[in-house]
Motif scaffolding. Structure first.
Motif, mmCIF file in Angstrom:
data_model
loop_
_atom_site.group_PDB
_atom_site.id
_atom_site.type_symbol
_atom_site.label_atom_id
_atom_site.label_comp_id
_atom_site.label_asym_id
_atom_site.label_seq_id
_atom_site.Cartn_x
_atom_site.Cartn_y
_atom_site.Cartn_z
ATOM 1 N N GLY A 51 0.868 -1.127 0.046
ATOM 2 C CA GLY A 51 -0.049 -0.142 0.035
ATOM 3 C C GLY A 51 0.881 1.329 -0.031
ATOM 4 N N ALA A 52 2.100 1.117 0.332
ATOM 5 C CA ALA A 52 2.881 2.359 0.143
ATOM 6 C C ALA A 52 3.541 2.667 -1.072
ATOM 7 C CB ALA A 52 3.940 2.323 1.337
ATOM 8 N N PRO A 53 3.664 3.877 -1.721
ATOM 9 C CA PRO A 53 4.407 3.863 -2.870
ATOM 10 C C PRO A 53 6.086 3.726 -2.605
ATOM 11 C CG PRO A 53 3.834 6.158 -1.975
ATOM 12 C CD PRO A 53 3.303 5.215 -1.160
ATOM 13 N N VAL A 54 6.587 2.853 -3.607
ATOM 14 C CA VAL A 54 8.199 2.885 -3.505
ATOM 15 C C VAL A 54 8.714 2.756 -4.912
ATOM 16 C CG1 VAL A 54 7.880 1.267 -1.315
ATOM 17 C CG2 VAL A 54 7.896 0.410 -3.731
ATOM 18 N N THR A 55 10.112 3.201 -5.090
ATOM 19 C CA THR A 55 10.371 3.134 -6.528
ATOM 20 C C THR A 55 11.251 1.652 -6.521
ATOM 21 O OG1 THR A 55 12.523 4.298 -5.271
ATOM 22 C CG2 THR A 55 11.165 5.784 -6.637
ATOM 23 N N SER A 56 10.435 1.115 -7.510
ATOM 24 C CA SER A 56 10.762 -0.291 -7.917
ATOM 25 C C SER A 56 12.443 -0.596 -8.412
ATOM 26 C CB SER A 56 9.850 -0.893 -8.705
ATOM 27 O OG SER A 56 9.867 -0.328 -10.119
ATOM 28 N N CYS A 57 13.112 0.681 -8.807
ATOM 29 C CA CYS A 57 14.378 0.435 -9.300
ATOM 30 C C CYS A 57 15.301 0.141 -8.255
ATOM 31 C CB CYS A 57 14.666 1.553 -10.224
ATOM 32 S SG CYS A 57 15.170 3.203 -9.312
ATOM 33 N N VAL A 58 14.977 0.594 -6.900
ATOM 34 C CA VAL A 58 15.992 0.291 -5.981
ATOM 35 C C VAL A 58 15.472 -0.635 -4.901
ATOM 36 C CG1 VAL A 58 17.501 2.430 -6.268
ATOM 37 C CG2 VAL A 58 15.132 2.352 -4.681
ATOM 38 N N THR A 59 14.124 -1.180 -4.948
ATOM 39 C CA THR A 59 13.552 -2.310 -4.066
ATOM 40 C C THR A 59 13.953 -3.432 -4.584
ATOM 41 O OG1 THR A 59 11.629 -0.521 -3.803
ATOM 42 C CG2 THR A 59 11.453 -3.045 -3.229
ATOM 43 N N LEU A 109 -1.328 8.495 -2.159
ATOM 44 C CA LEU A 109 -1.956 9.695 -1.351
ATOM 45 C C LEU A 109 -3.180 9.670 -1.012
ATOM 46 C CD1 LEU A 109 -1.491 12.604 -0.232
ATOM 47 C CD2 LEU A 109 -1.890 13.430 -2.635
ATOM 48 N N LEU A 110 -3.890 9.472 -1.984
ATOM 49 C CA LEU A 110 -5.553 9.512 -1.762
ATOM 50 C C LEU A 110 -6.260 8.591 -0.854
ATOM 51 C CD1 LEU A 110 -6.553 11.121 -5.135
ATOM 52 C CD2 LEU A 110 -6.410 12.403 -3.238
ATOM 53 N N LYS A 111 -5.400 7.462 -1.053
ATOM 54 C CA LYS A 111 -5.876 6.134 0.038
ATOM 55 C C LYS A 111 -5.422 6.567 1.376
ATOM 56 C CE LYS A 111 -5.797 1.233 0.696
ATOM 57 N NZ LYS A 111 -5.275 0.016 -0.088
ATOM 58 N N ALA A 112 -4.324 7.123 1.514
ATOM 59 C CA ALA A 112 -3.931 7.472 2.936
ATOM 60 C C ALA A 112 -4.782 8.959 3.534
ATOM 61 C CB ALA A 112 -2.448 7.802 2.942
ATOM 62 N N LYS A 113 -4.865 9.864 2.499
ATOM 63 C CA LYS A 113 -5.412 11.093 2.685
ATOM 64 C C LYS A 113 -6.585 11.562 1.745
ATOM 65 C CE LYS A 113 -1.632 12.786 5.356
ATOM 66 N NZ LYS A 113 -0.857 13.874 5.759
ATOM 67 N N PRO A 114 -7.791 10.990 1.858
ATOM 68 C CA PRO A 114 -8.823 11.177 0.882
ATOM 69 C C PRO A 114 -9.107 12.717 0.597
ATOM 70 C CG PRO A 114 -9.690 9.531 2.202
ATOM 71 C CD PRO A 114 -8.400 10.022 2.850
#
Length: 155
Positions: A51-59, A109-114
């Motif tokens: 559910g959290a945004p991450v950059t997949s190039c370094v994950t 963002l909108l999921k965490a803070k509508p």
């Protein structure tokens, strides 16, 4: 290791240091997530992990056992997520390269803070570079997706 990608259970037995980006694109064929910089500086490769945004190039894959990944393809298969609709209505994309990362960050963002404040939008979207400079339309689309008042200058 096992992880869930867009609702489907997946197994990964390769190098634990491989970036998630390459697993998604090369092994699963999910090419909506884009390679931009490879160092987490541009945000084009943003996806959600648990559910959290991450950059997949370094994950790295070694950090994802038992976790859930959501890509632009899994956000809404018909492109009808509120953010995707707002993106279309506001005619946000120009070249489109950063758009999946922008959309995924906005959706998180909108999921965490509508009902995000302007500062919430700034904080969530910082670090996702739009080389075409469509930032006013991006902000307007986020407000539209949240049902917030819009400004005539950004329509």
């Amino acid at each position: 290791m096992r992880l869930t990608v867009n609702g489907s259970s997946r197994e990964y037995t390769g190098d634990p240091n491989q970036p998630l980006l390459w697993f998604l694109r090369d092994e699963l064929g999910l090419t909506g997530t884009k390679f931009g910089c490879g160092v987490s500086a541009c945000g084009a490769c943003t996806v959600h992990v648990d559910g959290a945004p991450v950059t997949s190039c370094v994950t790295t894959m070694g950090t994802l056992d038992g976790r859930t990944v959501l890509t632009i393809e899994g956000l809404d298969g018909n492109g009808q997520h509120a953010v995707q609709r707002a993106w279309t209505e506001q005619n946000v994309p120009q070249c489109g390269y950063c758009q999946s990362g922008q959309i995924m960050a906005a959706a998180a963002l909108l999921k965490a803070k509508p009902q995000p404040t302007e500062q919430d939008i700034d904080n969530a979207m910082t670090g996702i570079i739009c080389r075409c400079g469509t930032y006013p339309r991006i902000r307007e689309a986020i407000r539209r997706a949240a049902g917030l008042p819009t400004t005539a200058a950004e329509r």
